[in-house]
Design a protein around this motif. Sequence first.
Motif, short mmCIF file in Angstrom:
data_model
loop_
_atom_site.label_atom_id
_atom_site.label_comp_id
_atom_site.label_asym_id
_atom_site.label_seq_id
_atom_site.Cartn_x
_atom_site.Cartn_y
_atom_site.Cartn_z
N VAL A 86 0.82 -1.20 0.00
CA VAL A 86 0.00 0.00 0.00
C VAL A 86 0.87 1.26 0.00
CG1 VAL A 86 -1.81 1.26 1.25
CG2 VAL A 86 -1.82 -1.24 1.23
N VAL A 87 1.91 1.26 0.82
CA VAL A 87 2.80 2.42 0.96
C VAL A 87 4.25 1.94 0.86
CG1 VAL A 87 3.56 4.26 2.52
CG2 VAL A 87 1.17 3.57 2.52
N PRO A 88 5.05 2.58 0.02
CA PRO A 88 6.47 2.20 -0.03
C PRO A 88 7.14 2.48 1.32
CG PRO A 88 5.88 3.69 -1.85
CD PRO A 88 4.71 3.64 -0.92
N ILE A 89 7.80 1.47 1.86
CA ILE A 89 8.46 1.61 3.16
C ILE A 89 9.88 2.09 2.94
CG2 ILE A 89 9.21 0.42 5.25
CD1 ILE A 89 6.92 -1.60 4.73
N GLN A 90 10.20 3.21 3.60
CA GLN A 90 11.54 3.77 3.49
C GLN A 90 12.37 3.48 4.73
OE1 GLN A 90 10.12 7.72 3.06
NE2 GLN A 90 9.86 7.57 0.86
N THR A 91 11.72 3.55 5.91
CA THR A 91 12.43 3.39 7.17
C THR A 91 11.59 2.55 8.12
OG1 THR A 91 13.42 5.60 6.94
CG2 THR A 91 13.47 4.62 9.13
N VAL A 92 12.25 1.66 8.85
CA VAL A 92 11.61 0.93 9.93
C VAL A 92 12.41 1.20 11.20
CG1 VAL A 92 11.10 -1.36 10.89
CG2 VAL A 92 10.65 -0.90 8.46
N THR A 93 11.71 1.64 12.24
CA THR A 93 12.33 1.83 13.55
C THR A 93 11.89 0.70 14.45
OG1 THR A 93 12.43 4.23 13.31
CG2 THR A 93 12.53 3.36 15.55
#
Length: 179
Positions: free
Chosen positions: A55-62
């Motif tokens: 659904v949404v491009p993931i750029q960062t995961v914390t």
Amino acid sequence: MTKQLSEQFTRVLGHVYISPLERCNLCCKMCYTKKTTNILSQSDICEFLDRYGQVVPIQTVTLCGGEVGLLPWFTDLVNVLVDRGIFVQMITNGTIDFLDRIANPNSVNCIVSVDGLPEYHDTNRGPGMWEKSMGFLKKAIRLGFHTEIFSIVTRQNIGDIDTFEQMVETTLGRMIPVT
């Protein structure tokens, strides 16, 4: 929706925070977590990110907790996410050394919780924890991680912020962001 607003939503929604556990190896006096035993598995996290990423491009995961270093598969997850092109941030107390098992340090921001000057930090987290956390940060810097300190401002440490930042710079050999 304007293009600018759409881009802002994509940036914000592309940064996912995941807290896979509340357990920790420390019993800090000002901790707010309930220390439950519930833990998300690595497959739970990857499956969620796969669905979300459609659904949404993931750029960062914390990744935060509790203490993420307690998860035996934590570094495997970090390596999988980095291999997918995701920038990973990890919030840790810096007392469990797992840094050598992360393949691409330059794709990871290592955020270490430090409460203030050594005496204040150790009063909250336990004797010797300042030295342990600073040693972790020194190693992270040496290995090429992005580094940052996460510190909560309280009545007890607000007057020491400038001294704290100077001591961080002296201890680490350079200033790193303190948020």
